[in-house]
Scaffold this active site. Structure first.
Site, short mmCIF file in Angstrom:
data_model
loop_
_atom_site.label_atom_id
_atom_site.label_comp_id
_atom_site.label_asym_id
_atom_site.label_seq_id
_atom_site.Cartn_x
_atom_site.Cartn_y
_atom_site.Cartn_z
N ASP A 148 48.47 24.22 25.10
CA ASP A 148 48.16 25.45 25.82
C ASP A 148 47.11 25.09 26.88
O ASP A 148 46.49 24.01 26.81
CB ASP A 148 47.62 26.49 24.84
CG ASP A 148 47.21 27.76 25.53
OD1 ASP A 148 47.97 28.24 26.39
OD2 ASP A 148 46.12 28.28 25.22
N ASP A 185 49.08 31.97 20.78
CA ASP A 185 49.60 30.66 20.39
C ASP A 185 50.00 30.59 18.93
O ASP A 185 50.58 29.59 18.49
CB ASP A 185 48.55 29.57 20.66
CG ASP A 185 48.26 29.39 22.14
OD1 ASP A 185 49.23 29.38 22.92
OD2 ASP A 185 47.08 29.27 22.51
N ASP A 242 45.05 27.85 21.13
CA ASP A 242 44.08 28.75 20.51
C ASP A 242 44.50 30.17 20.84
O ASP A 242 45.30 30.41 21.71
CB ASP A 242 42.65 28.48 21.00
CG ASP A 242 42.43 28.96 22.43
OD1 ASP A 242 43.39 28.90 23.22
OD2 ASP A 242 41.32 29.40 22.75
#
Length: 633
Positions: A315, A511, A507
């Site tokens: 991410d 996610d 995080d």
């Protein structure tokens, strides 16, 4: 006491200890026959219970590979080594207890995610009336499309809806991963799970609770967790061939010597303890070592997967980047100094709760600039803050808000992912403060280390805009970027990624589904991303991406130690069995020698507590090295 609670949970261990104590007391009392029968009955019952469990595993489609333990227990009983049989029971039960502890940690309820799920909606009964609107609280599941809801400041939007208020500011980081608050205008869609800003807003329900974005995320996490295939235990891969070799050697010894006792003498040296204990001990040592480094791994299966990882997804916001906007430029207008502009703006931003205000205050503090108190101050929700500082009127806010007060305002030129806070002083445009969410200083080194250590494909999966994502990706060395993604799309792309196993690092709530669906989910949980942490296999408690490299390094070292310990046990056992085929090792001596083999494998397995971690060494050196500043959020 913790020990007593553990013994109550794992009753087989407690029973085996009690039986062993009784047998030893009977021996001491001169009643060896009673001790033998006590041990034999207990071990026989344990064998039957183990066989029943193996049959159930077979019916569920998993071949029960504890046959080696069953053969070993039966063989030791057959040669009268019932003490050794009891020790095997203890070791087998102990190994299962270690696996159960790891499994309990891996199957934690997603309590943080579920607790955050909105349960109550404020329904406006007469939305067209004035201040006397009647508001009724209703269960989110009872809200229907078309209802008008009131969302109070700092509340979580309960369902997807269309904004009826003129404007509204929402923190959508838990849904999209975007770190900067988003301003919505009347008629635009507001997603459930977003956190409302400082002002109350009205929305018209667009979708029922079960169909809204946040509930879809919860469903994705549950489905991904339940559908993930189990990983075969490391010891299981060796148990069947080792059992076969042991039986062949024992049968050959019997056939050559013509003595049935030779069969038992050989099998006594084939106890499964090196297989059943070496790997769990090594994995427990690896888990302990990782925990000391600020990395929580949820079980031995996770260590195995980390050791074999071949693809990695990251991410962006809060993972590859800092997750908080930083001041990168002060652009003062003519007639104003940069330090004075920052000092007055930061003084005014003391009275704002906006995320950009925190970045401006932090920048002034880091530069040692003292802030002044305001004579009076007020925050205009979604627009900015006005304060009187040292007799001067200071306005900090959005361009439209500041432009309405100072016609000479000049828009700042921004790179992808940047944001600007505009400042007016005494009715004159004073300048702009440029902020961006910079890449973590260690991100580029972590990506490079993973590539150098066998991770063949590295991808960015983010909900941010492509321009912003591409800017950060170029900074950290990732060339495969997928942007503008919703959680379900992240799950789909991660599932398609090859080669496997795949590691996903992220995080936030957005996610959680892909962390649960990936072969290895790694959550950056240092700043309280509990929903992601519960969905992940690995939780990093230290706010550093370098710990991802540490986790992989520790996983590989631990598996290497476990495999070596297993091969030491297998090699010594087979060598001793070959010697025992000649009849020079009696059954009692073989049982005692085998315990020394067990001890050797366990001591070697404890080496997983130590050893080099390339990720740690690289991180400690590289994080001190200055990195280029990224201009993306």
């Amino acid at each position: 006491m913790p020990v007593l609670r553990a013994l109550r949970r794992y009753r087989v261990i407690l029973l085996a200890l009690v039986v062993l104590a009784v047998v030893l007391l009977l021996h001491a009392a001169g009643m060896p026959a009673a001790g033998r029968w006590t041990a034999t009955v207990f071990v026989a019952l344990f064998v039957v219970w183990t066989l029943i469990g193996m049959v159930r595993d077979v019916l569920r489609g998993h071949i029960g590979l504890d046959v080696l333990a069953v053969v070993a227990m039966v063989a030791t009983l057959a040669v009268g080594e019932y003490i050794a049989a009891l020790i095997i029971v203890l070791m087998l039960a102990g190994g299962e207890a270690l696996e159960d502890i790891a499994g309990r940690r891996a199957k934690r309820e997603l309590t943080a995610l579920l607790d955050r799920t909105p349960r109550v909606a404020h329904v406006i009964v007469h939305p067209r009336s004035s201040d006397g609107d009647e508001i009724q609280d209703a269960d989110v599941d009872d809200v229907v499309v078309g209802d008008v809801l009131l969302v109070r400041p700092s509340e979580i939007v309960p369902v997807d809806g269309t904004l009826l208020s003129e404007t509204g500011t929402f923190d959508e980081s838990s849904i999209t991963g975007e770190s900067l608050p988003v301003t919505r205008r009347a008629g635009e869609e507001v997603l459930s799970g977003a956190t409302n800003g400082e002002g109350a807003v009205r929305i018209r329900v667009l979708r029922r609770g079960a169909d809204s974005q946040y509930q879809q995320i919860v469903a994705l996490v549950r489905g991904a967790s339940e559908s993930r295939a189990p990983v075969v235990r490391l010891a299981d891969r060796f148990a069947v061939p080792f059992t076969a070799v042991s039986l062949v050697l024992a049968g050959t010894a019997w056939a050559i010597s013509g003595e049935p006792s030779r069969f038992a003498e050989v099998l006594v040296l084939a106890t499964p303890c090196p297989l059943l204990i070496a790997a769990p001990v090594a994995f427990l040592a690896g888990l302990s070592r990782a925990a000391k480094a600020g990395v929580i791994m949820k079980g031995g299966a996770v260590i195995e997967q980390l050791a074999r990882v071949r693809s990695a997804c990251f991410d962006k916001t809060g993972t590859l980047t800092q997750g908080r906007p930083e001041l990168i430029d002060v652009r003062a207008a003519d007639g104003f100094g940069e330090l004075d502009l920052l000092r007055l703006a930061a003084s005014a931003e003391q009275y704002s709760s906006h995320v950009l205000a925190d970045g401006i205050r932090r920048a002034a503090h880091e530069r040692g600039i003292p802030l002044s108190s305001a004579e009076r101050a007020r925050e205009i929700a979604t627009n900015g803050v006005t304060a009187v500082i040292e007799g001067r009127e200071v306005v900090v806010g959005k361009p439209a808000y500041v432009a309405g007060l100072t016609p000479d305002m000049q828009p700042a030129t921004l790179e992808p992912g940047q944001a600007a806070a505009y400042v007016a002083i005494d009715g004159r445009f004073a300048g702009a403060l440029i902020l961006a969410d910079a890449a973590r200083p260690e991100s580029a080194q972590v990506i490079a280390w993973l590539r150098e250590n066998g991770v063949e494909r590295i991808t960015m999966l983010t909900g941010d805009a492509l321009a912003t994502a591409a800017s950060i990706a170029a900074t950290v060395g990732i060339d495969d970027v997928h942007a503008d993604l919703l959680p379900a799309e992240k799950v789909h792309l991660a599932a398609q990624l090859r080669p496997r196993p795949t590691m996903m690092v992220g995080d936030g709530v957005n996610d959680a589904p892909v962390l649960a669906a990936a072969d290895i989910g790694v959550a950056m949980g240092a700043r309280g991303a509990t929903a992601a942490g519960d969905a992940a296999d690995v939780v990093i408690l230290v706010d550093s991406l370098a710990k991802v490299a540490d986790a992989v390094a520790i996983g590989r070292h631990t598996v290497q130690v476990a495999l070596t310990a297993i091969w030491i046990g297998i090699g010594l056992s087979i060598g001793l069995m070959v010697i025992a085929m000649t009849g020079v090792i009696p059954a009692v001596g073989g049982a005692l020698i085998q315990e020394l083999v067990d001890l050797a494998t366990i001591l070697y397995a404890l080496r997983a507590l130590r050893g080099p971690a390339p990720g740690e060494e690289r991180a400690s050196a590289d994080t001190r090295r200055p990195q280029p500043t990224a201009s993306a959020a």
